[in-house]
Design a protein around this motif. Sequence first.
Motif, PDB file in Angstrom:
ATOM      1  N   VAL A 434       0.864  -1.175   0.000  1.00  0.00           N
ATOM      2  CA  VAL A 434       0.000   0.000   0.000  1.00  0.00           C
ATOM      3  C   VAL A 434       0.900   1.224   0.000  1.00  0.00           C
ATOM      4  O   VAL A 434       1.842   1.315   0.811  1.00  0.00           O
ATOM      5  CB  VAL A 434      -0.929   0.031   1.236  1.00  0.00           C
ATOM      6  N   VAL A 435       0.636   2.163  -0.922  1.00  0.00           N
ATOM      7  CA  VAL A 435       1.419   3.387  -1.020  1.00  0.00           C
ATOM      8  C   VAL A 435       0.521   4.569  -0.705  1.00  0.00           C
ATOM      9  O   VAL A 435      -0.555   4.726  -1.301  1.00  0.00           O
ATOM     10  CB  VAL A 435       2.039   3.552  -2.426  1.00  0.00           C
ATOM     11  N   VAL A 436       0.961   5.386   0.264  1.00  0.00           N
ATOM     12  CA  VAL A 436       0.181   6.556   0.687  1.00  0.00           C
ATOM     13  C   VAL A 436       0.926   7.816   0.289  1.00  0.00           C
ATOM     14  O   VAL A 436       2.132   7.954   0.560  1.00  0.00           O
ATOM     15  CB  VAL A 436      -0.045   6.547   2.210  1.00  0.00           C
ATOM     16  N   GLY A 437       0.215   8.705  -0.365  1.00  0.00           N
ATOM     17  CA  GLY A 437       0.770  10.008  -0.713  1.00  0.00           C
ATOM     18  C   GLY A 437      -0.125  11.097  -0.162  1.00  0.00           C
ATOM     19  O   GLY A 437      -1.346  11.040  -0.322  1.00  0.00           O
ATOM     20  N   ILE A 438       0.481  12.086   0.487  1.00  0.00           N
ATOM     21  CA  ILE A 438      -0.311  13.183   1.056  1.00  0.00           C
ATOM     22  C   ILE A 438       0.482  14.467   0.943  1.00  0.00           C
ATOM     23  O   ILE A 438       1.645  14.544   1.336  1.00  0.00           O
ATOM     24  CB  ILE A 438      -0.694  12.889   2.527  1.00  0.00           C
ATOM     25  N   ALA A 447      -4.718  22.994  -2.050  1.00  0.00           N
ATOM     26  CA  ALA A 447      -5.581  21.862  -1.740  1.00  0.00           C
ATOM     27  C   ALA A 447      -4.788  20.777  -1.034  1.00  0.00           C
ATOM     28  O   ALA A 447      -3.578  20.614  -1.257  1.00  0.00           O
ATOM     29  CB  ALA A 447      -6.212  21.299  -3.007  1.00  0.00           C
ATOM     30  N   LEU A 448      -5.467  20.066  -0.158  1.00  0.00           N
ATOM     31  CA  LEU A 448      -4.904  18.890   0.493  1.00  0.00           C
ATOM     32  C   LEU A 448      -5.211  17.680  -0.382  1.00  0.00           C
ATOM     33  O   LEU A 448      -6.381  17.387  -0.644  1.00  0.00           O
ATOM     34  CB  LEU A 448      -5.514  18.713   1.883  1.00  0.00           C
ATOM     35  N   MET A 449      -4.176  16.992  -0.836  1.00  0.00           N
ATOM     36  CA  MET A 449      -4.349  15.848  -1.719  1.00  0.00           C
ATOM     37  C   MET A 449      -3.900  14.586  -0.986  1.00  0.00           C
ATOM     38  O   MET A 449      -2.811  14.534  -0.410  1.00  0.00           O
ATOM     39  CB  MET A 449      -3.519  16.013  -2.992  1.00  0.00           C
ATOM     40  N   GLY A 501     -16.177  20.544   1.108  1.00  0.00           N
ATOM     41  CA  GLY A 501     -16.315  20.960  -0.285  1.00  0.00           C
ATOM     42  C   GLY A 501     -15.341  20.274  -1.211  1.00  0.00           C
ATOM     43  O   GLY A 501     -15.045  20.787  -2.305  1.00  0.00           O
ATOM     44  N   GLY A 502     -14.833  19.115  -0.788  1.00  0.00           N
ATOM     45  CA  GLY A 502     -13.861  18.397  -1.600  1.00  0.00           C
ATOM     46  C   GLY A 502     -14.479  17.291  -2.424  1.00  0.00           C
ATOM     47  O   GLY A 502     -15.692  17.211  -2.579  1.00  0.00           O
ATOM     48  N   SER A 503     -13.628  16.409  -2.945  1.00  0.00           N
ATOM     49  CA  SER A 503     -14.099  15.325  -3.800  1.00  0.00           C
ATOM     50  C   SER A 503     -13.252  14.089  -3.563  1.00  0.00           C
ATOM     51  O   SER A 503     -12.099  14.172  -3.095  1.00  0.00           O
ATOM     52  CB  SER A 503     -14.022  15.721  -5.273  1.00  0.00           C
ATOM     53  N   VAL A 504     -13.809  12.924  -3.873  1.00  0.00           N
ATOM     54  CA  VAL A 504     -13.098  11.662  -3.757  1.00  0.00           C
ATOM     55  C   VAL A 504     -13.417  10.827  -4.987  1.00  0.00           C
ATOM     56  O   VAL A 504     -14.557  10.817  -5.455  1.00  0.00           O
ATOM     57  CB  VAL A 504     -13.479  10.912  -2.458  1.00  0.00           C
ATOM     58  N   ALA A 505     -12.410  10.158  -5.520  1.00  0.00           N
ATOM     59  CA  ALA A 505     -12.605   9.359  -6.730  1.00  0.00           C
ATOM     60  C   ALA A 505     -11.697   8.144  -6.668  1.00  0.00           C
ATOM     61  O   ALA A 505     -10.705   8.111  -5.922  1.00  0.00           O
ATOM     62  CB  ALA A 505     -12.315  10.193  -7.974  1.00  0.00           C
ATOM     63  N   PRO A 521     -10.128  21.386  -0.564  1.00  0.00           N
ATOM     64  CA  PRO A 521      -9.617  22.769  -0.638  1.00  0.00           C
ATOM     65  C   PRO A 521      -9.163  23.230   0.744  1.00  0.00           C
ATOM     66  O   PRO A 521      -9.829  22.977   1.751  1.00  0.00           O
ATOM     67  CB  PRO A 521     -10.829  23.570  -1.123  1.00  0.00           C
ATOM     68  N   LEU A 522      -8.015  23.894   0.800  1.00  0.00           N
ATOM     69  CA  LEU A 522      -7.492  24.394   2.065  1.00  0.00           C
ATOM     70  C   LEU A 522      -7.839  25.862   2.246  1.00  0.00           C
ATOM     71  O   LEU A 522      -7.553  26.695   1.380  1.00  0.00           O
ATOM     72  CB  LEU A 522      -5.957  24.231   2.096  1.00  0.00           C
ATOM     73  N   SER A 523      -8.492  26.174   3.360  1.00  0.00           N
ATOM     74  CA  SER A 523      -8.805  27.565   3.670  1.00  0.00           C
ATOM     75  C   SER A 523      -7.600  28.201   4.340  1.00  0.00           C
ATOM     76  O   SER A 523      -6.589  27.555   4.617  1.00  0.00           O
ATOM     77  CB  SER A 523     -10.020  27.638   4.600  1.00  0.00           C
TER      78      SER A 523
END
Length: 528
Positions: A434-438, A447-449, A501-505, A521-523
Amino acid sequence: MVVAVVLLAVAAVSVTQSTREFREVRGQRMIAVAENTASLPIVRERFADPFAAQILAPDVDRAVALSGAGLAEIISPDGIVRASSDPSRVGAPAEFGTSDSRTGRAWFGDVDIAGVHSLVGQVPILAVTGDVLAVVSVSERYPSLWQLLSGAGERLAVYLSLGALLGLAASWLLSRRIKRRTRGLEIAEIAGLADHREALLHSIREGVVAVNTDGEITLLNDSACELLGLDSTVIGRRVDSVGMDPAVVDFLQSDPDSDGAHTSAGPDTVIATRTRVLALNRRAASSDGHSIGTVTTMRDSTELATMRGQLSSHKSVTDTLRAQTHEFANQLHTISGLVQLGEFDAVRELVGALTRRRAEISDAVTQRISDPAVAALLIAKTSLAAERKVALDISGESSLSPLDPAMATDVITLLGNLIDNAVDVSEGSAEARVVVGITGDGIGDGALMINVTDSGPGVPEHLRESIFARGVTSKPEGAGGPAEKRGIGLALVRLVTAQYGGSVAVTDATGGGARFTVRIPLSENAHA
């Protein structure tokens, strides 16, 4: 009321029949008298005389007397009254209505004469050449309603008596049927029960939705409107045409037997919409042994689901610490044994190896992840994944600044669920990884990805939306697998993401497996 309606109907029929008989019988009578008058020699000879009004007065009066009519007149072709049983009408224009007597034909029908609705018979006086020389008109005003009723006599009495009997019989049968159908309740009692039912349905906190066998909404209380984002105008429309979340539509339209709706205590079904987590319970409804649809109750479990996800994430850290405690205890026992044996060089080598391994795991995370809560979660998940023989790596591009505590709590909820799912599907695969990227430094698009890639079988394209929507059935402990595998997982991920207000795919990962991508989105206040 029924008797009164029946009597009025009978009276109306009687009046209509009397009016029709009057028109047919008296109309022919008017024509006969008009023909008789038109055939008189003196009328044919003197109708154009300047003194025709005086000369022909006895003849028009005789026509009235013979027919019982109200008015008899001789009219010139240009529509002027030449002689009349009413002297005041001599010289006045005559009313013809739809009469075609001036074309040479006898006619009877309705005409308003001086504002009085009358039955008129008109016969032309013809020359030898066929030209119309004059028109003889005999009229009688229509009888009043009372005259028609009284003129019906015995026939009306028979009709009304028969109508009264039929009305009484119909009233008795109808009242008996209504009493049976309403269980003996009076109208006021039924209205009171209906009002009481409406008040109860709309005051309870649980949402209630009733759907008939045709898939139409028959009942929707205020709580259901709020939970589903609808209004009361959708009642009577099909569930798939009002804009409800597709997962809820599928649940309401599914076979009641498929989710235990016919059982006495059917389980709840958890469904996550884009803004809420709903716990739904459905029961089949029937009347007189026939199915009339289903009734579904729903509760808002959004806050509970969020807290559960957060608790699960924190529990992972606790489990890791517990596991490490046992591991450290074993290592201490080993060190203690080596000391007792006097193997001090072996103790030094063992402590160095353990220190380096721990430092490598911590450094791999903390060098890229500056937020302590997120870093602690990743370290914990790395250890737990290793116990299940799954390698958990942090991508080299990862970089996260410290977050606001509230946001950090939600981020570990997202990461915890995504990593748990990834480890579950990767366990046992050829290269369990498992590879995690943040990333989230407030630069670029701000934005927080979060990217989590697994080595599992991947997600079929037709399921890439539904896996975020449908939860699992709430079952007693021990039923359906371990409790931790019966959460709402990915549905909670989408819910938390949507709150920001973000999204997941989800997409296919390079080399196989699935890649989940979350963008938030980062405020300005997202970072601590």
